[in-house]
Enzyme design. Structure first.
Site, PDB file in Angstrom:
ATOM      1  N   GLN A  36      32.318  35.135  75.930  1.00 24.69           N
ATOM      2  CA  GLN A  36      33.310  34.109  75.614  1.00 24.69           C
ATOM      3  C   GLN A  36      33.203  32.926  76.572  1.00 24.69           C
ATOM      4  OE1 GLN A  36      37.198  35.937  75.395  1.00 24.69           O
ATOM      5  NE2 GLN A  36      36.483  37.507  73.991  1.00 24.69           N
ATOM      6  N   CYS A  37      31.989  32.512  76.833  1.00 25.89           N
ATOM      7  CA  CYS A  37      31.692  31.454  77.805  1.00 25.89           C
ATOM      8  C   CYS A  37      31.132  30.241  77.053  1.00 25.89           C
ATOM      9  CB  CYS A  37      30.661  31.994  78.804  1.00 25.89           C
ATOM     10  SG  CYS A  37      30.040  30.807  79.997  1.00 25.89           S
ATOM     11  N   GLY A  38      31.292  29.077  77.631  1.00 22.21           N
ATOM     12  CA  GLY A  38      30.687  27.886  77.052  1.00 22.21           C
ATOM     13  C   GLY A  38      29.173  27.986  76.961  1.00 22.21           C
TER      14      GLY A  38
END
Length: 161
Positions: A36-38
């Site tokens: 759930q990271c950029g």
């Protein structure tokens, strides 16, 4: 502290212990990952690179970590399913680990010692990458913002050696 990378073991996300010595003779790209990271879309580039060079001796090892902004909240099977369904990930994923602090996994202790960052040995964020040659020597550390495509030529060069 390990004297070389091949002395270490890590647990795959299916619970199986894996000796890093099994990767001797391969070029490795070792990455701390998060779902759930950029930078999560980098999974696509990592898988493309794996598809392109696996037959020539590249292994990509993904180590999920939840130490940065709680961006890897899932359990090991949820992480595996997410990576397969969203990015077609086929390279090895390991159990969720810590890359900083007292609980730092021995693989990352070794990598950080061999390739310290610009200002410290700490991992700054998800998708920090370590390039390792066929002899187990850590060649370079890449920042999270470095997309896999930017490492392509260096991997190609190491595969030829």
């Amino acid at each position: 502290m390990a004297q070389n990378l091949y002395e270490l073991t890590a647990t795959l996300n299916n619970g199986q212990e894996k000796k890093l010595g099994d990767y001797q003779g391969k070029v490795l790209l070792i990455v701390n990952t998060a779902s759930q990271c950029g930078f999560t879309p980098q999974y696509k580039g990592l898988q493309a690179m794996y598809d392109k060079y696996k037959g020539e001796g590249l292994e990509i090892l993904g180590f999920p970590c939840d130490q940065f902004g709680h961006q890897e909240p899932g359990n090991d099977s949820e992480i595996q399913n997410f990576c397969e369904m969203n990015f077609g990930v086929q390279f090895p994923l390991f159990k969720k680990i810590e890359v900083n602090g007292e609980g730092t996994h021995p693989v990352f202790k070794y990598l950080k010692q061999e390739a310290p960052g610009f200002l410290s040995t700490s991992i700054k964020w998800n998708f920090t990458k370590f390039l390792v040659d066929k002899q187990g020597k850590v060649i370079k550390r890449f920042a999270p913002m470095t997309p896999p495509e930017k490492i392509d030529q260096q991997i190609k060069d190491l595969l030829k050696k």
